[in-house]
Design a protein around this motif. Structure first.
Motif, short mmCIF file in Angstrom:
data_model
loop_
_atom_site.label_atom_id
_atom_site.label_comp_id
_atom_site.label_asym_id
_atom_site.label_seq_id
_atom_site.Cartn_x
_atom_site.Cartn_y
_atom_site.Cartn_z
N UNK A 148 52.32 62.63 68.60
CA UNK A 148 53.42 61.93 69.26
C UNK A 148 54.73 62.72 69.11
N UNK A 149 55.47 62.84 70.23
CA UNK A 149 56.73 63.62 70.14
C UNK A 149 57.96 62.82 70.55
N UNK A 150 57.78 61.55 70.93
CA UNK A 150 58.93 60.71 71.29
C UNK A 150 58.45 59.26 71.29
N UNK A 151 59.31 58.36 70.86
CA UNK A 151 58.91 56.95 70.85
C UNK A 151 59.95 56.10 71.58
N UNK A 152 59.49 55.31 72.50
CA UNK A 152 60.40 54.43 73.24
C UNK A 152 59.78 53.05 73.36
N UNK A 153 60.39 52.19 74.16
CA UNK A 153 59.88 50.85 74.40
C UNK A 153 60.39 50.39 75.75
N UNK A 154 59.77 49.34 76.27
CA UNK A 154 60.08 48.91 77.64
C UNK A 154 61.20 47.87 77.70
N UNK A 155 62.07 48.01 78.72
CA UNK A 155 63.15 47.05 78.94
C UNK A 155 63.35 46.85 80.44
N UNK A 156 64.46 46.25 80.82
CA UNK A 156 64.72 45.95 82.23
C UNK A 156 66.04 46.55 82.68
N UNK A 157 66.07 47.02 83.93
CA UNK A 157 67.31 47.50 84.55
C UNK A 157 67.63 46.58 85.72
N UNK A 158 68.85 46.05 85.72
CA UNK A 158 69.24 45.12 86.79
C UNK A 158 70.64 45.48 87.28
N UNK A 159 71.07 44.85 88.39
CA UNK A 159 72.45 45.05 88.85
C UNK A 159 73.39 44.36 87.85
N UNK A 160 74.58 44.90 87.70
CA UNK A 160 75.52 44.38 86.70
C UNK A 160 75.82 42.90 86.86
N UNK A 161 75.78 42.44 88.13
CA UNK A 161 76.12 41.02 88.34
C UNK A 161 74.87 40.12 88.30
N UNK A 162 73.74 40.68 87.88
CA UNK A 162 72.50 39.89 87.86
C UNK A 162 72.52 38.86 86.74
N UNK A 163 71.82 37.73 87.00
CA UNK A 163 71.74 36.70 85.94
C UNK A 163 70.51 36.93 85.05
N UNK A 164 69.70 37.95 85.40
CA UNK A 164 68.50 38.23 84.59
C UNK A 164 68.94 38.84 83.25
N UNK A 165 68.49 38.22 82.18
CA UNK A 165 68.88 38.73 80.86
C UNK A 165 67.71 39.16 79.99
N UNK A 166 66.50 38.71 80.38
CA UNK A 166 65.32 39.12 79.62
C UNK A 166 64.08 38.83 80.47
N UNK A 167 62.91 39.19 79.95
CA UNK A 167 61.67 38.95 80.70
C UNK A 167 61.47 37.46 81.01
N UNK A 168 62.11 36.63 80.23
CA UNK A 168 61.96 35.17 80.43
C UNK A 168 62.56 34.71 81.76
#
Ligand code: GLU
Length: 281
Positions: free
Chosen positions: A119-139
């Motif tokens: 392994x040479x790099x470790x990351x994790x998954x998240x979300x990208x949304x528009x700044x004015x979006x109400x989405x705050x998490x996978x929920x």
């Protein structure tokens, strides 16, 4: 007589194992390394303004090339070929590329068709949304359109994390991001660093934000064809060298250090994270 036969057979066995076919040998003979990299995953692999593939993964490949030139005692040139999440394993299996440094998470499922370097790099998954979006998490994704890439762990993870989200899989992450810009999807999801890269590539990055907690672990490995330990270990030796001679740090700061467009603040993405292992099936 019997002794001589056993001796002869063991010498033959030794000779054949020393010459067992390996891409390491083929690459030296042809004097060229053919490596798969992404064009859609800044800052790991993308095209610069002049149209050349650049990025963190490209720099790692160049270190392997450098070690090959020394090992083969001749100049080994580099040909970079574009891969996407969906075809990188197939390209390894059919021999179109010798290796792929392409943001590939090491999973046990993928190990059914390819082998992974360390392994040479470790990351994790998240979300990208528009700044004015109400989405705050996978929920918040039920009934929302979420773009990602075909054949990625991101696609599998988001379906598991948010079964009611309407997942749309694109060939490339850049296509998913265009869909977000044009309002055709409500979010893009993949590894946080790729999201950081997509955001930075926008005309106005502040129009977009990365939200939510990490909901997966994504340890990256370089992929190679199965059962070629000489070649796989050659790559591991390069990774080990760059880790100890300061080169990895240099490449890391070039792409993710202070003052870069992709500055990383989250410790999850530091190579010092000790838990470097393959993950789920
Ligand atoms: N690292 C994840 C994967 O291997 C997501 C990024 C990608 O699609 O390359 O699927």
């Amino acid at each position: 007589m019997k002794k001589t036969l056993v001796f002869t057979l063991s010498i033959l066995a030794l000779a054949s194992s020393a010459q067992a076919a390996s891409l390491r040998h083929d690459i030296c003979s042809r004097g060229k390394l053919v490596a798969g990299v992404k064009y859609d995953s800044p800052p790991f692999g993308y095209l610069d303004d002049a149209g050349n593939p650049v990025g963190f993964d490209v720099d790692i490949v160049k270190e392997v090339q450098k070690d090959l030139s020394a090992f083969c005692k001749k100049t080994v040139t580099l040909e970079l070929k574009q891969v996407v999440s969906k075809n990188r394993q197939e390209f390894i299996q059919n021999g179109s590329i010798d290796m792929a440094a392409a943001t590939t998470t090491a999973t046990f499922a993928r190990m059914d068709s390819v082998d992974f370097s360390n392994i040479y790099f470790v990351d994790g998954q998240r979300l990208l949304v528009k700044s004015d979006s109400s989405i705050r998490s996978v929920k918040d994704l039920a009934g929302k359109k979420v773009g990602t890439a075909q054949g990625s762990t991101s696609e599998t993870n988001i379906k598991a994390a948010s079964p009611k989200a309407l997942v749309q899989s694109f060939a490339q992450y850049t296509d998913a991001f265009v869909a977000l810009q044009q309002g055709r999807v409500d979010a893009v999801t993949t590894d946080s660093t790729i999201l950081l890269g997509l955001r930075a590539s926008a005309e106005k990055p502040t129009d977009y934000k990365i939200v939510g907690a990490f909901f997966s672990s994504e340890p990256y490995g370089i992929i190679v064809k199965q059962d070629d330990s000489k070649w796989r270990n050659f790559i591991n030796e390069t990774l080990s060298r760059v880790g100890s001679d300061g080169t990895y740090k240099k490449i890391f700061s070039k792409w993710f250090g202070k003052g870069t467009k992709y500055v990383l603040t989250d410790p999850k993405s530091q190579i010092t994270v000790p838990a470097q292992y393959p993950v789920r099936r």
